[in-house]
Design a protein around this motif. Structure first.
Motif, PDB file in Angstrom:
ATOM      1  N   VAL A  96      -6.440   3.052   2.808  1.00 13.76           N
ATOM      2  CA  VAL A  96      -6.430   3.566   4.176  1.00 13.76           C
ATOM      3  C   VAL A  96      -7.853   3.541   4.739  1.00 13.76           C
ATOM      4  CG1 VAL A  96      -4.398   5.021   3.857  1.00 13.76           C
ATOM      5  CG2 VAL A  96      -6.661   5.943   3.365  1.00 13.76           C
ATOM      6  N   GLN A  97      -7.917   3.612   6.051  1.00 10.60           N
ATOM      7  CA  GLN A  97      -9.209   3.549   6.743  1.00 10.60           C
ATOM      8  C   GLN A  97      -9.169   4.503   7.919  1.00 10.60           C
ATOM      9  OE1 GLN A  97     -10.443  -0.122   9.108  1.00 10.60           O
ATOM     10  NE2 GLN A  97     -11.654  -0.362   7.252  1.00 10.60           N
ATOM     11  N   GLY A  98     -10.186   5.339   8.053  1.00 10.88           N
ATOM     12  CA  GLY A  98     -10.224   6.298   9.144  1.00 10.88           C
ATOM     13  C   GLY A  98     -10.187   5.638  10.503  1.00 10.88           C
ATOM     14  N   VAL A  99      -9.602   6.358  11.467  1.00  9.48           N
ATOM     15  CA  VAL A  99      -9.466   5.845  12.834  1.00  9.48           C
ATOM     16  C   VAL A  99     -10.171   6.821  13.777  1.00  9.48           C
ATOM     17  CG1 VAL A  99      -7.853   5.090  14.619  1.00  9.48           C
ATOM     18  CG2 VAL A  99      -7.255   4.807  12.203  1.00  9.48           C
ATOM     19  N   PRO A 100     -11.480   6.668  13.944  1.00 10.09           N
ATOM     20  CA  PRO A 100     -12.212   7.571  14.845  1.00 10.09           C
ATOM     21  C   PRO A 100     -11.853   7.289  16.298  1.00 10.09           C
ATOM     22  CG  PRO A 100     -13.645   5.833  14.053  1.00 10.09           C
ATOM     23  CD  PRO A 100     -12.358   5.674  13.317  1.00 10.09           C
ATOM     24  N   LEU A 101     -12.284   8.178  17.183  1.00 11.06           N
ATOM     25  CA  LEU A 101     -11.956   8.037  18.603  1.00 11.06           C
ATOM     26  C   LEU A 101     -12.458   6.714  19.160  1.00 11.06           C
ATOM     27  CD1 LEU A 101     -10.726   9.247  21.140  1.00 11.06           C
ATOM     28  CD2 LEU A 101     -12.881  10.482  21.520  1.00 11.06           C
ATOM     29  N   ARG A 110       0.829  -1.209   0.000  1.00 13.91           N
ATOM     30  CA  ARG A 110       0.000   0.000   0.000  1.00 13.91           C
ATOM     31  C   ARG A 110       0.864   1.260   0.000  1.00 13.91           C
ATOM     32  NH1 ARG A 110      -2.927  -2.764   4.781  1.00 13.91           N
ATOM     33  NH2 ARG A 110      -4.174  -4.307   3.654  1.00 13.91           N
ATOM     34  N   TYR A 111       1.927   1.250   0.802  1.00 15.41           N
ATOM     35  CA  TYR A 111       2.805   2.413   0.833  1.00 15.41           C
ATOM     36  C   TYR A 111       3.501   2.605  -0.501  1.00 15.41           C
ATOM     37  CZ  TYR A 111       2.430   3.929   5.678  1.00 15.41           C
ATOM     38  OH  TYR A 111       1.971   4.461   6.861  1.00 15.41           O
ATOM     39  N   ALA A 112       3.855   1.519  -1.161  1.00 14.35           N
ATOM     40  CA  ALA A 112       4.492   1.644  -2.470  1.00 14.35           C
ATOM     41  C   ALA A 112       3.538   2.308  -3.461  1.00 14.35           C
ATOM     42  CB  ALA A 112       4.920   0.268  -2.971  1.00 14.35           C
ATOM     43  N   ARG A 113       2.267   1.908  -3.438  1.00 13.99           N
ATOM     44  CA  ARG A 113       1.286   2.542  -4.327  1.00 13.99           C
ATOM     45  C   ARG A 113       1.089   4.007  -3.964  1.00 13.99           C
ATOM     46  NH1 ARG A 113      -1.350  -2.546  -3.699  1.00 13.99           N
ATOM     47  NH2 ARG A 113      -2.704  -1.731  -2.063  1.00 13.99           N
ATOM     48  N   ARG A 114       1.046   4.290  -2.680  1.00 11.53           N
ATOM     49  CA  ARG A 114       0.836   5.667  -2.225  1.00 11.53           C
ATOM     50  C   ARG A 114       2.001   6.557  -2.634  1.00 11.53           C
ATOM     51  NH1 ARG A 114      -0.193   6.223   4.050  1.00 11.53           N
ATOM     52  NH2 ARG A 114      -1.546   4.483   3.456  1.00 11.53           N
ATOM     53  N   PRO A 146     -12.485   8.464   0.404  1.00  7.58           N
ATOM     54  CA  PRO A 146     -13.120   7.723  -0.686  1.00  7.58           C
ATOM     55  C   PRO A 146     -12.216   7.566  -1.899  1.00  7.58           C
ATOM     56  CG  PRO A 146     -14.054   9.935  -0.495  1.00  7.58           C
ATOM     57  CD  PRO A 146     -13.188   9.721   0.702  1.00  7.58           C
ATOM     58  N   ARG A 147     -11.175   8.379  -1.999  1.00  2.93           N
ATOM     59  CA  ARG A 147     -10.258   8.293  -3.138  1.00  2.93           C
ATOM     60  C   ARG A 147      -9.098   7.334  -2.885  1.00  2.93           C
ATOM     61  NH1 ARG A 147      -9.625  14.667  -4.989  1.00  2.93           N
ATOM     62  NH2 ARG A 147     -11.833  15.049  -5.420  1.00  2.93           N
ATOM     63  N   ASN A 148      -9.013   6.817  -1.673  1.00  2.00           N
ATOM     64  CA  ASN A 148      -7.874   5.956  -1.342  1.00  2.00           C
ATOM     65  C   ASN A 148      -8.357   4.735  -0.554  1.00  2.00           C
ATOM     66  OD1 ASN A 148      -5.483   4.757  -0.667  1.00  2.00           O
ATOM     67  ND2 ASN A 148      -4.569   6.564   0.269  1.00  2.00           N
TER      68      ASN A 148
END
Length: 240
Positions: free
Chosen positions: A177-182, A16-20, A172-174
């Motif tokens: 990754v996934q959001g990390v809410p509280l 994933r980091y390589a793509r990013r 939504p464009r990536n």
């Protein structure tokens, strides 16, 4: 470490980091080229300092601090500027090229360890702070995310904590990754005493604003802050 020796989720994170890295404009993250990146860093440093001084730390000197996912060492450099001792800093980095870049940037007394953080040789209860900056959002496997959080929690000494900085909503464009809410941070560190605040004006908006408007916009548009800085403290009488 060769990717073939990694467990499935760290191997996936590496991909994933390589793509990013291939898709993203490095200028967006350059403190010299990007006024919005510089504003976000200054805001984050002020918030870190405030959290830790409120915690009772008048200085970072003498504290053992580890960053999991240290990248090329930017956050460790910031800790040095805040007064941390280089010989008491550890950086853990999965990607060999980033680990090497961190070693070149940092004093030789800062230990930069390469590979899967779950395998890192950090003694239990040895760290006053463990940092995870935009780390959990890149780990999509729930079980691995939980295992890493448990490992980090074990490294922390009573009275210390885990400092998590991450974005709270999905991008939504990536899909990598996934959001990390509280609520997710609370799930990862269920025995922690939590202090948290919203930070960082949404980068797509911030990049469009003239530099003089960045700080006022960050103050006046709290709903447009996309990240959260959370200090998860292990109390002096911690739960198991």
């Amino acid at each position: 470490m060769n990717d073939k020796t990694l467990a499935p989720e760290p191997r996936a994170v590496s991909a994933r980091y390589a793509r990013r890295d291939a898709a993203h404009d490095a200028q967006h993250y350059s403190l010299y080229a990007s006024a919005s990146a510089l504003q976000a860093q200054h805001e984050r440093l002020r918030a870190m300092r405030q959290l830790w001084r409120a915690h009772g730390w008048q200085s970072l000197a003498g504290l053992h601090i580890t960053e999991a996912g240290c990248g090329t060492g930017g956050n460790l450099q910031d800790l040095l500027r805040l007064g941390a001792d280089p010989a008491r800093l550890h950086g853990l980095e999965l990607l060999p090229e980033r680990a090497q870049a961190a070693r070149l940037r940092l004093p030789t007394t800062v230990a930069v360890l390469e590979g899967d953080a779950l395998q890192a040789a950090i003694a239990p209860g040895s760290q006053q702070a463990v940092l995870a900056f935009t780390l959990f959002s890149s780990i999509l496997d729930t079980d691995f995310r939980s295992a890493l959080a448990r490992q980090m929690w074990q490294w922390v000494a009573p009275g210390g904590g885990v400092l998590v900085y991450d974005f709270v909503v999905d991008n939504p464009r990536n899909p990598d990754v996934q959001g990390v809410p509280l609520a997710e941070v609370r799930r990862l560190f269920p025995h922690a005493r939590i202090t948290s605040r919203r930070l960082t004006l949404a980068p797509p908006l911030a990049r469009r604003l003239p530099a003089p408007l960045l700080a006022p916009a960050a103050m006046l548009l709290p709903f447009a802050r996309t990240h959260r800085l959370t200090w998860a403290v292990k109390t002096l009488n911690p739960s198991p």
